[in-house]
Design an enzyme around this catalytic site. Structure first.
Site, PDB file in Angstrom:
ATOM      1  N   GLU A  39       0.340   3.896   0.809  1.00 10.20           N
ATOM      2  CA  GLU A  39      -0.223   5.287   1.965  1.00 10.20           C
ATOM      3  C   GLU A  39       0.963   5.859   2.452  1.00 10.20           C
ATOM      4  OE1 GLU A  39      -1.893   2.202   4.392  1.00 10.20           O
ATOM      5  OE2 GLU A  39      -4.039   2.250   3.752  1.00 10.20           O
TER       6      GLU A  39
ATOM      7  N   SER B 279     -10.534  -6.668   8.948  1.00  3.20           N
ATOM      8  CA  SER B 279     -11.814  -6.155   8.503  1.00  3.20           C
ATOM      9  C   SER B 279     -12.509  -7.194   7.592  1.00  3.20           C
ATOM     10  CB  SER B 279     -11.829  -5.028   7.342  1.00  3.20           C
ATOM     11  OG  SER B 279     -10.884  -4.078   7.657  1.00  3.20           O
TER      12      SER B 279
ATOM     13  N   GLU C  49      -7.592  -1.732  15.228  1.00  2.00           N
ATOM     14  CA  GLU C  49      -7.930  -2.801  14.272  1.00  2.00           C
ATOM     15  C   GLU C  49      -7.057  -3.759  13.790  1.00  2.00           C
ATOM     16  OE1 GLU C  49      -9.515  -0.796  10.562  1.00  2.00           O
ATOM     17  OE2 GLU C  49      -8.847  -2.448   9.566  1.00  2.00           O
TER      18      GLU C  49
ATOM     19  N   ARG D 205       0.236  -6.762  12.607  1.00  2.00           N
ATOM     20  CA  ARG D 205      -0.930  -6.415  13.919  1.00  2.00           C
ATOM     21  C   ARG D 205      -1.137  -7.270  15.062  1.00  2.00           C
ATOM     22  NH1 ARG D 205      -4.810  -1.415  11.661  1.00  2.00           N
ATOM     23  NH2 ARG D 205      -3.276  -0.316  10.612  1.00  2.00           N
TER      24      ARG D 205
ATOM     25  N   ARG E 206       0.878  -1.107  -0.070  1.00  2.00           N
ATOM     26  CA  ARG E 206      -0.007   0.071   0.075  1.00  2.00           C
ATOM     27  C   ARG E 206       0.923   1.147   0.108  1.00  2.00           C
ATOM     28  NH1 ARG E 206      -5.158  -1.815   3.346  1.00  2.00           N
ATOM     29  NH2 ARG E 206      -5.551  -3.636   2.282  1.00  2.00           N
TER      30      ARG E 206
ATOM     31  N   ARG F 189       1.537   1.824  13.605  1.00  2.00           N
ATOM     32  CA  ARG F 189       0.774   0.547  13.010  1.00  2.00           C
ATOM     33  C   ARG F 189       0.451   0.332  11.503  1.00  2.00           C
ATOM     34  NH1 ARG F 189      -4.159   3.326  13.205  1.00  2.00           N
ATOM     35  NH2 ARG F 189      -4.057   5.180  13.703  1.00  2.00           N
ATOM     36  N   HIS F 190       1.205   1.128  10.796  1.00  2.00           N
ATOM     37  CA  HIS F 190       1.099   0.986   9.380  1.00  2.00           C
ATOM     38  C   HIS F 190       2.560   0.905   8.605  1.00  2.00           C
ATOM     39  CE1 HIS F 190      -2.779   3.495   9.995  1.00  2.00           C
ATOM     40  NE2 HIS F 190      -3.161   2.881   8.965  1.00  2.00           N
TER      41      HIS F 190
HETATM   42  P1  AMO Z   1      -8.110  -3.685   5.244  1.00  2.00           P
HETATM   43  O1  AMO Z   1      -7.811  -2.617   4.244  1.00  2.00           O
HETATM   44  O2  AMO Z   1      -8.923  -3.254   6.592  1.00  2.00           O
HETATM   45  O3  AMO Z   1      -9.201  -4.597   4.662  1.00  2.00           O
HETATM   46  O4  AMO Z   1      -7.116  -4.641   5.745  1.00  2.00           O
HETATM   47  C1  AMO Z   1      -7.184  -5.848   6.532  1.00  2.00           C
HETATM   48  C2  AMO Z   1      -6.160  -5.706   7.564  1.00  2.00           C
HETATM   49  O5  AMO Z   1      -4.729  -5.545   7.076  1.00  2.00           O
HETATM   50  C3  AMO Z   1      -3.995  -4.830   8.375  1.00  2.00           C
HETATM   51  N1  AMO Z   1      -3.492  -3.793   7.317  1.00  2.00           N
HETATM   52  C4  AMO Z   1      -2.267  -3.219   7.641  1.00  2.00           C
HETATM   53  N2  AMO Z   1      -1.364  -3.320   8.520  1.00  2.00           N
HETATM   54  C5  AMO Z   1      -0.115  -2.546   8.465  1.00  2.00           C
HETATM   55  N3  AMO Z   1      -0.027  -1.756   7.588  1.00  2.00           N
HETATM   56  C6  AMO Z   1      -0.823  -1.542   6.576  1.00  2.00           C
HETATM   57  N4  AMO Z   1      -0.638  -0.447   5.905  1.00  2.00           N
HETATM   58  C7  AMO Z   1      -1.938  -2.048   6.703  1.00  2.00           C
HETATM   59  N5  AMO Z   1      -3.177  -2.204   5.890  1.00  2.00           N
HETATM   60  C8  AMO Z   1      -4.126  -3.146   6.258  1.00  2.00           C
HETATM   61  C9  AMO Z   1      -5.092  -4.373   9.106  1.00  2.00           C
HETATM   62  C10 AMO Z   1      -6.341  -4.575   8.457  1.00  2.00           C
HETATM   63  O6  AMO Z   1      -7.344  -4.489   9.277  1.00  2.00           O
HETATM   64  N6  AMO Z   1      -9.769  -6.626   1.255  1.00  2.00           N
HETATM   65  C11 AMO Z   1     -10.152  -6.210   2.679  1.00  2.00           C
HETATM   66  C12 AMO Z   1     -10.240  -7.432   3.757  1.00  2.00           C
HETATM   67  C13 AMO Z   1     -11.486  -8.230   3.469  1.00  2.00           C
HETATM   68  O7  AMO Z   1     -12.639  -7.505   3.228  1.00  2.00           O
HETATM   69  O8  AMO Z   1     -11.344  -9.642   3.187  1.00  2.00           O
HETATM   70  C14 AMO Z   1      -8.833  -5.473   3.221  1.00  2.00           C
HETATM   71  O9  AMO Z   1      -8.101  -5.537   2.677  1.00  2.00           O
HETATM   72  O10 AMO Z   1      -4.869  -5.283  10.300  1.00  2.00           O
END
Ligand code: AMO
Length: 421
Positions: A202, A347, A344, A395, A200, A208-209
């Site tokens: 971002e 999801s 979180e 996480r 990602r 936590r990212h």
């Molecule tokens: P989402 O974007 O919430 O959902 O991602 C799911 C989980 O992945 C972890 N996560 C991350 N951890 C660390 N750094 C990041 N940049 C990051 N992005 C996400 C989090 C998050 O809850 N496709 C949906 C899932 C689904 O509906 O099956 C999805 O990607 O713990």
């Protein structure tokens, strides 16, 4: 007579007490030091070698394990030979004895050296066991392990930004999750899981990212509702805790973690209830907004007071969830998050499996259905009702080992600053 053996490892410390040299080495994967003992009166030459070994050296030692070990630092080993295989040619960037803790950045730059310390090794040993636990859970529950492409040609999910790359003259991007592929597979397999990386772009710089993170994804067909999916995720989390309790006591002890299995059934909180809870704790989040760090934390605190470490937040407004989530009426959705102590972790939700409704959802999000043609194709041939989740592995591990920064549980983290090592 004890059996003669050869051990290999790295020297963490050398102590000489009168006529005995103690060479402390990290020699194996069991998270303890081996204390190699050399007595001057038995072998003056070897004693001389031992006391001069440079800290950090890679060594090979032959000898025996005595029946009784008196050392507190680790298992004792009586050497009759020690060979220095290689010594450091530069100052060790991390204190080989581990007595002076390093800054997180130094640990990240020299992760391979940090892994010589039992505490650091324990984190990654535990992380591997979390993965084992997930895999074991899925296998026992009839899920097929799949590996979906990480180089994608179309169909970014929206939301998080993507990394683009040049693919033989065409624009491609790195998968931000296996979402579209795991759903497409539901047209032919009823339960799949994948453990793999998310990319990602971002521009976050938080604790936590990461820009490359690992997810434990599952997708389940023929569900009745989102609750079916939440139940699987809840069982998975509980399975991981049980598994670690049984199989990772050494790691937990080394890290000083007393594992507490979350109270189950996990609390289920609707999004609107969650907003109320957050507001009552002083958070400024408003209905219709995504939960921010502050509100997640506030909800976590309130849940903890009720005795819940893990809780679901369900029935989010559709507006703030991705197009593939099924709507519940006009405003709401069958999406949920799983939070653990204010963070979180996952999801998921029930997906829209009906072709025409899905196209409408895509358009309603301002996206072009043509970009999703390959995905939509899978919805033309008897796609069953389905749902799934993505659980953030980094996480989850971060929470289990009680670390404040996600980078501490990732060997070579990728964030905006870190591209090497
Ligand atoms: P989402 O974007 O919430 O959902 O991602 C799911 C989980 O992945 C972890 N996560 C991350 N951890 C660390 N750094 C990041 N940049 C990051 N992005 C996400 C989090 C998050 O809850 N496709 C949906 C899932 C689904 O509906 O099956 C999805 O990607 O713990």
């Amino acid at each position: 007579m004890a059996l003669k053996t050869t051990i290999y490892g790295w020297v963490a410390n050398v102590k000489v007490l009168k006529k005995i040299a103690f060479v402390e080495a990290i020699t194996n994967n069991d998270l303890t030091y081996t204390v190699i003992v050399v007595k001057k009166e038995q072998n003056p030459e070897l004693w001389e070698t031992a006391r001069e070994i440079e800290l950090g050296s890679a060594i090979k030692a032959s000898g025996t394990y005595p029946e009784k070990s008196i050392s507190k630092r680790g298992r004792e080993f009586h050497a009759d030979d020690i060979v220095v295989l290689n010594s450091p040619i530069d100052v060790m960037p991390l204190d080989p004895t581990g007595k002076t803790p390093a800054q997180i950045d130094t640990n990240l730059n020299y992760r391979y050296l940090a892994l010589r310390f039992p505490e650091q090794r324990a984190i990654f040993s535990l992380r591997a066991k979390v993965v084992n636990a997930c895999r074991e859970f899925f296998i026992k529950n009839g899920f097929l392990e799949v590996h979906t492409p990480k180089i994608c040609g179309a169909g970014a999910e929206g939301g998080a930004t993507v990394f683009t790359l040049d693919y033989f003259g065409r624009t491609a991007f790195l998968a931000q999750s296996p979402q579209l592929y795991k759903q497409m597979l539901m047209a032919g397999v009823s339960r799949v899981y994948e453990i793999g990386p998310y990319f990602r772009a971002e521009k976050f710089s938080t604790a936590r990212h990461l820009n490359e993170s690992w997810g434990v994804d599952a997708e389940i067909a023929f569900i009745e509702d989102a609750e079916d999916v939440m139940n699987v995720l809840e069982k998975l989390i509980l399975y991981v805790f049980d598994y670690l309790q049984e199989n990772a006591s050494k790691e937990l002890e080394t890290l000083g973690v007393s594992l507490k299995k979350p109270r189950s059934p996990f609390k289920r909180l609707s999004y609107s209830e969650a907003i109320e809870v957050a507001s009552s704790q002083g958070s400024r989040v408003k209905y219709g907004e995504d939960l921010d760090t502050e509100s997640e934390f506030a909800i976590g605190k309130a849940m903890e007071e009720e005795g819940y470490d893990a809780y679901f937040i369900y029935e989010y407004p559709w507006e703030i969830k991705p197009f593939y989530i099924m709507r519940k009426g006009n405003e709401l959705s069958f999406a949920f998050d799983l939070d653990y102590r204010g963070l979180e972790l996952a999801s998921g939700g029930q997906r829209e499996h009906r072709y025409h409704e899905l196209i409408k959802n895509i358009k309603d999000k301002g996206l072009n259905p043509e970009s999703f043609a390959f995905y939509l194709e899978a919805f033309k041939y008897g796609m069953p009702p389905h749902g799934g989740f993505g659980l953030g592995l980094d996480r989850l591990v971060m929470k289990i080992v009680n670390k404040k920064n996600i980078r501490e549980v990732v060997l070579f983290p990728r964030d905006r600053q870190r591209l090497v090592p």
